[in-house]
Scaffold this active site. Sequence first.
Site, short mmCIF file in Angstrom:
data_model
loop_
_atom_site.label_atom_id
_atom_site.label_comp_id
_atom_site.label_asym_id
_atom_site.label_seq_id
_atom_site.Cartn_x
_atom_site.Cartn_y
_atom_site.Cartn_z
N GLU A 154 -4.36 -2.00 14.96
CA GLU A 154 -4.87 -1.42 13.72
C GLU A 154 -4.23 -0.05 13.49
O GLU A 154 -4.90 0.99 13.44
CB GLU A 154 -6.40 -1.34 13.76
N GLU B 145 0.80 -1.22 0.00
CA GLU B 145 0.00 0.00 0.00
C GLU B 145 0.84 1.28 0.00
O GLU B 145 0.82 2.05 0.97
CB GLU B 145 -0.95 0.00 1.20
#
Length: 531
Positions: A477, A203
């Site tokens: 996260e 990413e």
Amino acid sequence: MALKAILFLGLFLVVIVSPITVYGGAVCPASSTFGRGSFPDGFLFGATTSAFQHEGAAEEGGRGSSIWDSFTLKQHSESNNNLDGRLGVDFYHHYKEDVQLLKKLNMDAFRFSISWSRIFPHGKKDKGVSETGVKFYNDLINELIANGVTPLVTLFQWDVPQALEDEYGGFLSDRILEDFRDFAQFAFNKYGDRVKHWVTINEPYEFSRGGYETGEKAPGRCSKYVNEKCVAGKSGHEVYTVSHNLLLAHAEAVEEFRKCGKCTGGKIGIVQSPMWFEPYDKKSTSSPSEEIVKRAMDFTLGWHMEPITHGDYPQAMKDVVGSRLPSFTPEQKEKLKGSYDFVGINYFTSTFVAHTDNVNPEKPSWEADSRLQLHSNNVDGFKIGSQPATAKYPVCADGLRKVLKYIKENYNDPEIIVTGNGYKETLEEKDVLPDALSDSNRKYYHMRHLMALHGAVCEDKVNVKGYFVSSLMDGLEWEDGYKTRSGLYYVDYGHNMGRHEKQSAKWLSKLLEKVPDTIQSKVDSDSRKEL
């Protein structure tokens, strides 16, 4: 609100409980119900983790610090939140039992990343190699293969060694190209005889924008007018420099992979993170909706796909960003073109998009350059998808199919692996274990996306070879800390990082059961009779 919840649950029950007969074609087999047998032979199903999110053991085996160690420690000390990411979920010590979770799920493959600073504590090979770190990944790979699980390894998932950040600014400097190439070469030579699926960069869009444009991710750089918390950085400038060096680092690693004798028969790619965009106002006469969607795709997916496919940035970006967008030399363009065997896609949600002229030229930023404004509703008030109260984003499975078809049509019909797809929800401290395990919304999310994927593969003939759930278990996260959960397995952070099976894991394990050939032959025969 109650009515909305009832409608959502009703749709979920229709999707999950009702049997779905799937008729095959040239690509996909027919099957009596939706499941593993609905996809082509050899289609990979897997789950993911990443080094910093899950490994823990931050100071064991000579591991060096990374920019995420520094970033989360700073955030933790300043706000007293739960963001000390060095803890992970102790995958480092639990990996053998976690491999058994993969087997229980009937998974074929496992995607994980290598911590650069666990191998090279100081970021450079000539400054020392941690043999303990090398052994950890060697043991993990062997454990996976011994249990019939295919490893898919990511070289870089955002954790730049802090030593390189201190020395020359990490990916802000092209000096990182040589160090990344050395790291990639080392990994290929150590593990390439067994690992046949590699990812260079995870990413690049998220890493460059989050770390150097908005300051929400490590190393937390941006301009004050974008984020008051940033103490250094230059939005609208550094984001393009970092992305440029990420692309060049990718090309260096791929070139090294092509030379690797041990890597024969393997494949290498890069992981992109596109959303799908729908026009906010299809009837607008001032800005054609097709042009807005194309611009949105150029400034997100195209930013890093155009160079590795065609050798240069999208023209839309070059026209607007101008001199702030670095240029490739002719040699770099040739090295970038076709520098992948497959494209990894991490997809989570979609959004509505509109054109905006409300930008300040005195405050440059990627957002101002793109002239894009994102909306959860369109001009008529319709939402992009259903969104349960705890969900981090709307459920919009059709966007996955559209993204895959877009890649097929715009980037030479490449081989694709859906390397990450998952449902993230934020749970409050009061939520107890039984509630967290009853994750019907996650089951709904994955069923909808698997059905959309099936349409892309079997009807649109997109060349997709695999689907990975993000993630195997809960973990850090990133900037959201530990309250946001995305795993098929619940991790009890307060009780020795215990793993607990969620409903979604039980459901997915059943869906992915391997049907013996004799039974499958009868299923196929019965399906043909139905036709």
